[in-house]
Enzyme design. Structure first.
Site, PDB file in Angstrom:
ATOM      1  N   HIS A  49      -0.917   5.868   6.800  1.00 23.00           N
ATOM      2  CA  HIS A  49      -0.207   5.957   5.369  1.00 23.00           C
ATOM      3  C   HIS A  49       0.204   7.228   4.832  1.00 23.00           C
ATOM      4  CE1 HIS A  49      -1.611   1.768   5.373  1.00 23.00           C
ATOM      5  NE2 HIS A  49      -1.136   1.274   4.368  1.00 23.00           N
ATOM      6  N   SER A  99       0.780  -1.022   0.116  1.00 25.25           N
ATOM      7  CA  SER A  99       0.065   0.066   0.038  1.00 25.25           C
ATOM      8  C   SER A  99       0.596   1.356  -0.015  1.00 25.25           C
ATOM      9  CB  SER A  99      -0.776  -0.051   1.054  1.00 25.25           C
ATOM     10  OG  SER A  99      -0.286  -0.277   2.473  1.00 25.25           O
TER      11      SER A  99
END
Length: 262
Positions: A244, A41
């Site tokens: 993230h 990711s």
């Protein structure tokens, strides 16, 4: 005497023509036409929005897209959110070929259960030390062999490619408890950062066993962690992908690092 000087001048010019010009020509950077982006990711751009693939969370703002645009290269973008090393070997490597010029890969965090460790740390009144220690155990005891298998497959399929292995940033500023309603205290943030450092060190060491280049992004993200004034990472959020890189993290963190190298 003038003839001697004129002859010497001509000789110098001739030497420059024979040696200096070819040397400059050899220094010209290699043209990158075929680029393959592998990984999880952090490489797919989860957290950066503008997704072209909702399942894998591939973002148009991800560093592979930005890098391909800069290089004018054809991009095979196969990095996928949630990927582990087995996923890279089972499918992502099919994008590689002998014509591949450039490969980037960031993988390993999911193999050691780093997401589970973060989830444990944001759980109120829970000591996440056991989860961090288990992630570290997997990083040191299990991950090196998995990374070696991935790197060997990349080298076999794309022997002429330049391969760059990207690490992970530290998540937390470790100066206050702004995140998740203060459930992650400073000591836990520091402990998570230590785990991130261990993961990066393991990946760097595994990279050293191959003719690849390790790209350490920790210094680039310094001052832009969760709880810093201008974070390049999402903290706890239900709007986007937590923990993230955001758009700035992909552009000014990962992409900037790769652009400078290339």
């Amino acid at each position: 005497m003038r003839n001697i000087r004129r002859t010497a001048t001509v000789a110098v010019a001739l030497l420059a023509t024979l040696f200096l010009i070819p040397a400059a020509a050899q220094a010209k950077p290699k043209q990158i036409e075929q680029y393959v982006a592998l990984g999880d990711s952090y490489s797919s751009g989860a957290g950066a929005g503008a997704y072209s693939d909702a399942v894998c969370q591939r973002s148009n703002n991800a560093y592979p897209e930005l890098l391909a645009d800069e290089l004018g290269a054809e991009l095979s973008f196969v990095a996928c959110g949630g990927a582990v090393t087995d996923d890279v070997l089972a499918g992502q490597v099919d994008a590689l070929s002998e014509e591949t010029d450039l490969v980037t890969i960031g993988i390993g965090g999911n193999d050691i259960g780093w997401t589970e460790a973060i989830a444990a740390c944001i759980t109120p009144f829970h000591d996440c030390t056991p989860e961090i220690e288990e992630a570290e155990r997997k990083a040191t005891e299990e991950l090196p062999a998995k990374l070696d298998a991935v790197y060997a497959e990349i080298a076999e399929r794309s022997p002429k490619a330049e391969v760059y292995v990207l690490g992970y940033p530290r998540l937390f500023a470790a100066r206050n408890t702004c995140d998740a309603l203060g459930s992650i205290n400073i000591a836990e943030q520091e402990r998570m950062n230590q785990g991130a450092d261990l993961l990066s060190d393991v990946i760097e060491e595994a990279t050293g066993g191959h003719s690849f280049t390790y790209v350490d992004v920790r210094d680039g993200f310094e001052g832009h962690a969760i709880c810093d004034t201008a974070p390049w990472l999402h903290g706890f959020t239900v709007i986007d992908v937590p923990y993230h890189p955001n758009v700035l993290g992909q552009r000014d963190g990962y992409y900037a690092e790769m652009s400078e190298i290339l």
